[in-house]
Structures are given as C-alpha cells and as structure tokens.
Enzyme design. Structure first.
Site, PDB file in Angstrom:
ATOM      1  N   LYS A  73       0.977  -1.072  -0.108  1.00 35.63           N
ATOM      2  CA  LYS A  73      -0.042  -0.014   0.024  1.00 35.63           C
ATOM      3  C   LYS A  73       0.781   1.267  -0.049  1.00 35.63           C
ATOM      4  CE  LYS A  73      -2.757   0.585   3.689  1.00 35.63           C
ATOM      5  NZ  LYS A  73      -2.761   1.577   4.306  1.00 35.63           N
ATOM      6  N   SER A  74       1.828   1.279   0.942  1.00 31.95           N
ATOM      7  CA  SER A  74       2.746   2.394   0.849  1.00 31.95           C
ATOM      8  C   SER A  74       3.647   2.739  -0.277  1.00 31.95           C
ATOM      9  CB  SER A  74       3.806   2.420   1.960  1.00 31.95           C
ATOM     10  OG  SER A  74       3.134   2.318   3.329  1.00 31.95           O
TER      11      SER A  74
ATOM     12  N   ARG B  28      -6.439   1.066  18.062  1.00 30.92           N
ATOM     13  CA  ARG B  28      -6.199  -0.320  17.606  1.00 30.92           C
ATOM     14  C   ARG B  28      -6.243  -1.115  19.098  1.00 30.92           C
ATOM     15  NH1 ARG B  28      -3.384  -0.197  11.754  1.00 30.92           N
ATOM     16  NH2 ARG B  28      -5.595  -0.169  10.782  1.00 30.92           N
TER      17      ARG B  28
ATOM     18  N   GLN C 208       4.485   8.951   7.776  1.00 32.42           N
ATOM     19  CA  GLN C 208       3.463   9.990   6.959  1.00 32.42           C
ATOM     20  C   GLN C 208       4.018  11.408   7.388  1.00 32.42           C
ATOM     21  OE1 GLN C 208      -0.406   8.903   8.180  1.00 32.42           O
ATOM     22  NE2 GLN C 208      -0.410   6.892   6.867  1.00 32.42           N
TER      23      GLN C 208
ATOM     24  N   ASP D 270       1.605  -1.443  11.824  1.00 34.69           N
ATOM     25  CA  ASP D 270       0.467  -1.829  11.240  1.00 34.69           C
ATOM     26  C   ASP D 270       0.128  -3.336  11.580  1.00 34.69           C
ATOM     27  OD1 ASP D 270      -0.047   0.789  10.106  1.00 34.69           O
ATOM     28  OD2 ASP D 270       0.741   0.208   8.194  1.00 34.69           O
TER      29      ASP D 270
END
Ligand code: S3P
Length: 440
Positions: free
Chosen positions: A24-25, A349, A172, A318
């Site tokens: 994804k990144s 989470r 990020q 993650d």
C-alpha cells in the site's frame, strides 16, 4: 451505511503458495511521484485497493493522465513538478491517512487552493502533526476543529525550508515534510526519534531526486525534478502478516508467500514472530527497484509470549492487531509498551482489539501505550471491527483456532488494503463467509 460482516469459522492447516496484493505504501508513492515526474512511468503489482485508488483519483482530478489499473498495471503520464491543475471539486481521500498526509505536503506549495476530505474514520484522525510543520514552512492550512479533516490548503504560499525534529515516529509526517521540501526554498531536513518506513526516500532516489541520509536525519533540497521510472511493487508485508500468523498458529501449516517486500523498516512482524518461536524462512532474497523482496515460508510452531522490544514497534506498526492474535495463541504473557500511536490509526487499535479479544474469551488488558495479553483459547463470539480493515482480518485469523465461529461486524473496509482477502484466505485453509448487513 450498508456494511459487510464476516462469519469466520474454524479452519484447516494453512498450506499453499500465494501472492498477496501490492504494498500500500509503495503503491501510493508510485502514483504521486509518477504524476510529478517528467516522462511516462509504468507501475506493476499496484494495489487496486480503495486507499491507493483514492490517491490515483486525486491525481486524475488534478489533470494527470493515468491508464489502468488493470491487473496491477498502471501507466502514468507525468506532468512535471509544476504541471498539476486545480481540481474541480474537493479531493476525497476516503479512509486513507497516507493519502491526506502525504498530499498535504505535496500540495502545500502548489499555485491553487485544494480541499481534502475523508470518511468518518479519517475525519477523526489527527492532522495537527502535519499542519504544524507545514505552517512553519509558511503554508496556509485550515482544518476542522481540533486539527481534523477536511483540510484546506491555500494557494500562494512560498515555502521555506525547515529543520524539523519529528515529535513522533511517523513515516507519514516525515514524508509530508520531505515532499513539501521539494517545493521549498533551501534544504529541508527532518530527524526521526526512531526509524520508520523509508519508501519515500527510496522512491525519490529511484525517480532521480537526491535524499541526504545522515544518521536519523533525512534532507532534500527544493527545486529539483523527478524523472519517470518503472516501479515493481512487491507484495505488502502488512497483508502477508495475516497469513504469517495464520500459518504459525495452525499445526501442520506450510505456506509460502511470494515476492513480499522485506524492507528493513517493515520487518518488525518477522522479528517479533521469530522471538515468539515462529518458524519463518526467507527464501530467494533479491532486490526490485530499490526495495528488498523475498519469498516467505512459514510453518506451524508453538508460540510463546514475550515482552515486545520497543525498537520493533515502528517496524511493525500496522501488524499489531494480528500480533495480538498471535499473543492470544501463545503460551504465557505478551506485553507491549511504547505503542501509543496505535490509538490514532484507522481505529483505536489498542481498545478495539482488547474489546474483541475479551469478547472472544481472551484475557487482554489495554494500557495507555500498549496491552498485556495472556495466551488462552478463543471461544468465539461477536466482535466490532469499527470499520478498521486490519481488525477485521485479524479476527478472521483468530477464528482459525476458535471453538465457535466469530462474527466480525463492519468488514467493508477490508477492501481498502486487501480486496481479495476472503477468496485468498479460503484458498489456503480459512473458512470465511460474507454476510450483508443493512446497518453499520
Ligand atoms: C504509512 C505510515 C504509517 C502506517 C500507514 C502507512 C505510510 O503511518 O501506519 O499504514 O505509507 O507512510 P504513520 O506514519 O502514522 O505511523
């Protein structure tokens, strides 16, 4: 909102050889840099999940011609650093924190106003962490109350370079500042409190933009250009993680995951599982487009509880939801500390996993910055994923060893990162079915 539930039942030994979807990144970054490059970039292995598609659609809306995705292939006709056009409407970033935070940096120095919005989850996530450094650079960014999306980036700010010590370990935020730095006058640097994923730095280099690396500091000099490149996106280790834990906790398993990215800033899941006693072999190690890749073979093993090394936390950030499932299947106690960032992901989470584990009969005690989990037996039950893709997939893994089925509520967002999860999981020994629910 209409929504999907998973009914997850006891499974079989996890066997076979599969490739999980693209990272994804790396997929996000391939679209961003391909769009701003001079020339045509080809991407293979692109993740056709909603998050990466949000980035792709944003660049289309800013006038970039992008062909695909089709079977993971994307062709991007780059417009150069100053070729983006004002979008006709606000950019919808959906569930994707990476899209909104990285684009805040990239778009802060453009010559047009742009508004970025997100779904219910993204609209609750903290953006002050990018607004503050961008403001120091001279950008004008407006947000909803409490520094939440929507974000409005105002045109006409000439950005100045800054030297910024990152207050938290976040790729990020690091990427946001470096990307703003491409448009700033002078040399922009960031210093990290701990290493985080370095895909931005690697891919900038692949597109011909120099990134200075000195200890924990990364710097770029503004005013350069990107040159088109071809990107082979490896399979996402964060998606592979569900299968690594699944195969580890199921006796008799023997699974190979093909072409998985094993960037050193992403391999916390392997480090932690190995310390718990997992049987993981890296085969065929090789490099594709600046990123290390391997086939990963996992066999069933008896896991034991551990105290997780805080240095592994950003490298597995993650993967904690599914690591908590591994901990629940291990013998003894697992203790996690130094992971307060987990509270500001797609859901909280720590709390959401603790609630779900407890609902399934596991002894889990959330703490401010982590959790304490006692190994036990999943009994089954109903868990609320809070529309967080990684929570949904983690309890799907837990169901493999659960006495009774687990009903996982709100699994629609699995499509943000892993559109074919149910199909692929069932092909190697899971027993998942989908239930349409009328209300969220
Ligand atoms: C990402 C960085 C991480 C990670 C996210 C993807 C990226 O976020 O959780 O899924 O692509 O840079 P943080 O920077 O908030 O830790």
């Amino acid at each position: 909102m209409g929504s999907l539930n998973f009914i997850a039942k006891k499974g079989q030994a996890i066997t076979g050889e599969i490739r999980v979807p693209g990272d994804k990144s790396i997929s996000h970054r391939s679209i961003m840099f391909g769009s701003l490059a001079e020339g045509v970039s080809h991407v293979t292995g692109f993740l056709e999940g909603q998050d990466a598609l949000a980035t792709l659609n944003a660049f289309r809306a800013m006038g970039v011609e992008i062909e695909g995705p089709s079977q993971g292939e994307v062709t991007i006709h780059g417009v150069g650093m100053h070729g983006l056009k004002a979008p006709q409407a606000s950019l919808d970033m959906g569930n994707s924190g990476t899209s909104i935070r990285l684009l805040s940096g990239l778009l802060a120095g453009q010559g047009f106003d742009v508004t970025m919005t997100g779904d219910e989850s993204l609209s609750k996530r903290p953006m002050k962490r990018v607004i503050d450094p961008l403001a120091l650079m001279g950008a004008q960014v407006e947000s909803a109350e409490g520094g939440r999306p929507p974000l409005l980036l105002k045109a006409g700010s000439a950005l100045q370079a800054i030297d910024y010590p990152l207050p938290m370990a976040s790729a990020q935020v690091k990427s946001c500042i470096l990307l703003a730095g491409l448009y700033a006058q002078g040399r922009t640097s960031i210093t990290e409190p701990a290493p985080t994923r370095d895909h931005t730095e690697r891919m900038l280099e692949a597109f011909g933009y120099e990134v200075e690396v000195n200890g924990a500091t990364r710097a770029v000099v503004g005013g350069g250009k990107l040159t088109a490149a071809d990107i082979d996106v490896p399979a996402d280790i964060s998606s592979a993680a569900f299968f690594m834990v699944a195969a580890s906790i199921m006796q008799g398993s023997d699974l190979t995951l093909q072409h998985v990215g094993i960037n050193p800033t992403r391999i916390g899941i392997i480090n932690i599982l190995r310390k718990m006693g997992a049987n993981i072999a890296l085969l065929n190690e090789r490099k594709v487009g600046g990123e290390p890749v391997a086939d990963i073979r996992i066999q069933g093993a008896a896991l034991k509880g551990i105290r997780i090394d805080e240095a592994d936390v950003p490298l597995a950030i993650d993967e904690f939801p599914v690591l908590f499932v591994a901990a629940a299947c291990a013998e003894g106690e697992t203790v996690l500390t130094g992971a307060e960032e987990l509270r500001v992901k797609e859901s909280d989470r720590i709390q959401v996993m603790a609630d779900g584990l407890i609902a399934c009969g596991i002894d889990a005690r959330p703490t401010e910055d982590g959790i304490v989990i006692q190994g036990g037996q999943f009994q089954g039950g109903e868990v609320q994923s809070h529309h967080d893709h990684r929570i949904s997939m983690s309890f799907s893994v837990a169901s493999l060893v659960s006495e009774a089925p687990i009903r996982i509520l709100g699994c629609d967002n699995v499509a943000t990162s892993f559109p074919n999860f149910v199909e692929l999981a069932n092909s190697v020994g899971f027993n998942l079915s989908i239930e349409e629910a009328s209300a969220a």
